[in-house]
Design an enzyme around this catalytic site. Structure first.
Site, PDB file in Angstrom:
ATOM      1  N   LYS A 130     -73.245  19.924 -11.019  1.00 28.45           N
ATOM      2  CA  LYS A 130     -72.344  19.631  -9.893  1.00 28.45           C
ATOM      3  C   LYS A 130     -73.202  19.500  -8.644  1.00 28.45           C
ATOM      4  CE  LYS A 130     -67.915  19.260  -9.029  1.00 28.45           C
ATOM      5  NZ  LYS A 130     -66.821  18.855  -9.923  1.00 28.45           N
ATOM      6  N   ASP A 170     -65.588  13.981  -6.619  1.00 24.91           N
ATOM      7  CA  ASP A 170     -64.826  15.234  -6.556  1.00 24.91           C
ATOM      8  C   ASP A 170     -64.181  15.183  -5.164  1.00 24.91           C
ATOM      9  OD1 ASP A 170     -64.554  17.987  -8.136  1.00 24.91           O
ATOM     10  OD2 ASP A 170     -64.762  18.534  -6.043  1.00 24.91           O
TER      11      ASP A 170
HETATM   12  P1  NDP Z   1     -59.512  14.448  -3.000  1.00 23.66           P
HETATM   13  O1  NDP Z   1     -60.563  14.549  -1.957  1.00 23.66           O
HETATM   14  O2  NDP Z   1     -59.077  13.122  -3.459  1.00 23.66           O
HETATM   15  O3  NDP Z   1     -58.210  15.248  -2.565  1.00 23.66           O
HETATM   16  C1  NDP Z   1     -58.252  16.595  -2.265  1.00 23.66           C
HETATM   17  C2  NDP Z   1     -56.885  17.051  -1.822  1.00 23.66           C
HETATM   18  O4  NDP Z   1     -56.853  18.473  -1.747  1.00 23.66           O
HETATM   19  C3  NDP Z   1     -56.503  16.553  -0.432  1.00 23.66           C
HETATM   20  O5  NDP Z   1     -55.115  16.401  -0.345  1.00 23.66           O
HETATM   21  C4  NDP Z   1     -57.006  17.686   0.453  1.00 23.66           C
HETATM   22  O6  NDP Z   1     -56.355  17.759   1.706  1.00 23.66           O
HETATM   23  C5  NDP Z   1     -56.689  18.895  -0.377  1.00 23.66           C
HETATM   24  N1  NDP Z   1     -57.693  19.942  -0.079  1.00 23.66           N
HETATM   25  C6  NDP Z   1     -59.021  19.889  -0.358  1.00 23.66           C
HETATM   26  N2  NDP Z   1     -59.657  20.984   0.094  1.00 23.66           N
HETATM   27  C7  NDP Z   1     -58.710  21.739   0.673  1.00 23.66           C
HETATM   28  C8  NDP Z   1     -58.746  22.991   1.312  1.00 23.66           C
HETATM   29  N3  NDP Z   1     -59.890  23.699   1.445  1.00 23.66           N
HETATM   30  N4  NDP Z   1     -57.578  23.461   1.770  1.00 23.66           N
HETATM   31  C9  NDP Z   1     -56.408  22.776   1.626  1.00 23.66           C
HETATM   32  N5  NDP Z   1     -56.329  21.566   1.022  1.00 23.66           N
HETATM   33  C10 NDP Z   1     -57.454  21.066   0.556  1.00 23.66           C
HETATM   34  O7  NDP Z   1     -60.099  15.315  -4.236  1.00 23.66           O
HETATM   35  P2  NDP Z   1     -59.650  15.294  -5.758  1.00 23.66           P
HETATM   36  O8  NDP Z   1     -58.216  14.970  -5.879  1.00 23.66           O
HETATM   37  O9  NDP Z   1     -60.645  14.493  -6.501  1.00 23.66           O
HETATM   38  O10 NDP Z   1     -59.903  16.826  -6.192  1.00 23.66           O
HETATM   39  C11 NDP Z   1     -58.867  17.808  -6.138  1.00 23.66           C
HETATM   40  C12 NDP Z   1     -59.244  18.962  -7.043  1.00 23.66           C
HETATM   41  O11 NDP Z   1     -59.382  18.489  -8.391  1.00 23.66           O
HETATM   42  C13 NDP Z   1     -60.558  19.667  -6.735  1.00 23.66           C
HETATM   43  O12 NDP Z   1     -60.443  21.029  -7.043  1.00 23.66           O
HETATM   44  C14 NDP Z   1     -61.537  19.022  -7.705  1.00 23.66           C
HETATM   45  O13 NDP Z   1     -62.641  19.856  -7.966  1.00 23.66           O
HETATM   46  C15 NDP Z   1     -60.650  18.879  -8.922  1.00 23.66           C
HETATM   47  N6  NDP Z   1     -61.065  17.884  -9.909  1.00 23.66           N
HETATM   48  C16 NDP Z   1     -61.294  16.594  -9.566  1.00 23.66           C
HETATM   49  C17 NDP Z   1     -61.650  15.677 -10.531  1.00 23.66           C
HETATM   50  C18 NDP Z   1     -61.827  14.232 -10.218  1.00 23.66           C
HETATM   51  O14 NDP Z   1     -62.059  13.470 -11.152  1.00 23.66           O
HETATM   52  N7  NDP Z   1     -61.728  13.793  -8.974  1.00 23.66           N
HETATM   53  C19 NDP Z   1     -61.853  16.080 -11.937  1.00 23.66           C
HETATM   54  C20 NDP Z   1     -61.515  17.467 -12.199  1.00 23.66           C
HETATM   55  C21 NDP Z   1     -61.159  18.310 -11.204  1.00 23.66           C
HETATM   56  P3  NDP Z   1     -57.112  17.261   3.037  1.00 23.66           P
HETATM   57  O15 NDP Z   1     -57.203  15.779   2.902  1.00 23.66           O
HETATM   58  O16 NDP Z   1     -56.252  17.714   4.144  1.00 23.66           O
HETATM   59  O17 NDP Z   1     -58.456  17.931   3.011  1.00 23.66           O
HETATM   60  O1  2IT Z   2     -64.583  18.575 -11.788  1.00 24.01           O
HETATM   61  C1  2IT Z   2     -64.758  17.546 -12.470  1.00 24.01           C
HETATM   62  O2  2IT Z   2     -64.673  17.544 -13.694  1.00 24.01           O
HETATM   63  C2  2IT Z   2     -65.020  16.287 -11.747  1.00 24.01           C
HETATM   64  N1  2IT Z   2     -65.043  16.290 -10.520  1.00 24.01           N
HETATM   65  C3  2IT Z   2     -65.311  15.027 -12.504  1.00 24.01           C
HETATM   66  C4  2IT Z   2     -66.730  15.000 -13.000  1.00 24.01           C
HETATM   67  C5  2IT Z   2     -67.185  13.711 -13.617  1.00 24.01           C
HETATM   68  O3  2IT Z   2     -68.395  13.642 -13.882  1.00 24.01           O
HETATM   69  O4  2IT Z   2     -66.400  12.800 -13.854  1.00 24.01           O
END
Ligand code: NDP
Ligand code: 2IT
Length: 449
Positions: A130, A170
């Protein structure tokens, strides 16, 4: 609140605390896995003898670097970049990059540690890693984001490679950022090495369904948990925190499966729309215009915005935390259960505190921990790598079917492993043990490296 550890595991955990001071999220992630491993060491004395747990808790390599960049006014800024290459027993390091002001080494290490077991659960040949930065993309222009990404990759590129380390998105890193990073990598190395990053654009090496994969996959996982209880999404009231990539496609799949999502959020507050969220509007606001979720109200006067509100106070039958770590505490978990929640599927990584997890497990609701439930994102990244390796591109339907099959397989493995270890219905035990054993066996086979 935490489970008692036996003496061997307690010594290992104390050592992790001592070697990684102050990294509380990393401690939390390690503790949760270690708590499940007592019976595994009894069945597999070779893991203890070869010090597999101690080795897994120590990253293979940790890279920390300076990222200087200039804003549109010419002012200089300095951020810190990270890549923690945690474990390569099953394949090249694989895992996303997070750009958020809260990022520090402890966050990247918790995410990298979780990624080892998640990636193992996918059944694909990928190790765990990561990275990210404390850079805040909010309010930055496209040019500023581009300059930051170029500076970030100018240092990190030397550690990457399709057979070495393959980052993706992420929080704060999506298609735009992956494009800028891929462009800079290609320029520096003079190689069109498609498999070095995943989440690429669809016309230059990206895979269909990668954008949707984490949210779709998490919803497929919850669907499997519901099926195991002879239930389904049909007619269920659901809440999904966040409104980013994972949240949006979780809502989309819930609606396709017949559920109704009534609330989502961002870090400013919560949108509650009793008749069901207007997803096309959320996509436009968030993916195209990069606006705040509060602006939903401009288009739907019957919705409510709860500034700085707590989404878990809204009654639901299925909750899918899809924002960030530790967003559900013990109190929130109790409230969810009290209000009739029967299933929780974690789209986010470690969104529930240990106290919250205990509430869900004690209540015996269907609780799908992040490393199992959100593995569809990285699994589809591995499908992107497969397509890149054979210079092919698959249809949406074919790729989505593969994703669904992978999630069904992860559910089955977690479910059966939990039964085998005497904890039926406990997907935390199932995911941690199933994910761990595969990595541990590979490490034993490869000798002391
Ligand atoms: P994005 O940046 O697209 O969206 C994140 C969302 O969560 C936004 O709405 C953001 O609000 C909110 N958020 C983030 N940090 C905070 C915080 N500290 N407090 C309150 N709200 C928060 O990210 P993703 O959708 O990609 O990721 C969301 C989650 O999913 C994370 O935990 C990530 O690790 C996990 N994840 C993502 C994957 C992927 O493929 N993208 C795969 C597996 C897991 P704001 O815009 O106001 O910050
Ligand atoms: O938390 C996760 O699994 C991710 N942000 C996606 C990682 C990836 O390599 O697609």
């Amino acid at each position: 609140m935490a489970e008692q550890l036996n003496e061997t595991l307690e010594t290992m955990y104390q050592d992790v605390l001592k070697r990684n001071p102050g990294e509380v999220e990393f401690h939390q992630a390690v503790r949760e896995v270690i708590e499940c491993l007592g019976p595994v060491l009894v069945k597999h004395p070779e893991f203890k003898e070869r010090k597999i747990i101690e080795r897994i808790c120590e990253p293979e390599r940790q890279i920390i670097f300076r990222v200087p960049w200039q804003d549109d006014k010419g002012h200089v800024h300095i951020n810190r970049g990270f890549r923690v290459e945690f474990n390569s027993a099953l394949g090249p390091y694989k895992g996303g990059l997070r750009f958020h002001p809260s990022v520090y080494l402890g966050i990247i290490k918790f995410l990298g540690f979780e990624q080892i077991f998640k990636n193992s659960l996918t059944g694909m040949p990928i190790g765990g890693g990561k990275g990210g930065s404390d850079f805040d993309p909010k309010g930055k222009s496209d040019d500023e984001v581009m300059r930051f990404c170029q500076s970030f990759i100018t240092e990190l590129y030397r550690h990457l490679g399709e057979h070495t380390d393959v980052p993706a998105g992420d929080i704060g890193v999506g298609g735009r950022e992956i494009g800028y990073m891929f462009g800079q990598y290609k320029r520096i190395t003079n190689r069109y090495e498609a498999g070095v990053l995943t989440g690429k654009g669809l016309h230059w090496g990206g895979s269909l369904v990668r954008t949707e994969a984490t949210g779709y996959g998490a919803t497929f996982f919850v669907n499997e948990m519901l099926k195991a209880r002879k239930d389904s999404f049909a007619g269920k009231v659901c809440t999904v925190s966040g409104s980013g990539n994972v949240a949006i496609y979780t809502i989309e799949k819930i609606h396709q499966l017949g559920g109704k999502c009534v609330a989502c959020s961002d870090s400013n507050g919560v949108i509650y729309h009793e008749k069901g969220l207007d997803l096309e509007l959320i996509k436009r606001l968030k993916e195209v215009e990069r606006r705040r979720i509060e602006d939903y109200l401009t288009y739907h006067k019957d919705a409510k915005f709860i500034k700085a509100g707590n989404i878990w106070e809204i009654p639901c039958q299925v909750a899918m935390p899809s924002a960030t770590q530790n967003e559900i505490n013990g109190k929130d978990a109790k409230l969810l259960v009290k209000n009739g929640c029967i299933a929780v599927g974690e789209g986010a990584n470690m969104p529930t505190t240990p106290e919250g997890v205990k509430v869900f497990l004690d209540a015996k609701i269907a609780y799908g921990p992040g490393k199992a439930a959100n593995a569809g994102g990285v699994a589809t990244s591995a499908l992107e790598m497969q397509q890149n390796a054979c210079r092919d591109s698959w249809t949406f339907e074919y790729t989505e079917r593969k994703l669904e099959d992978i999630m069904i397989g992860i559910h089955k493995n977690c479910f059966e492993t939990a039964e085998e270890y005497g904890c039926p219905g406990n997907y935390v035990v199932g995911a941690n043990i199933h994910g761990f054993i595969k990595v541990a066996n590979a490490m034993v086979a490869m000798g002391l490296v």
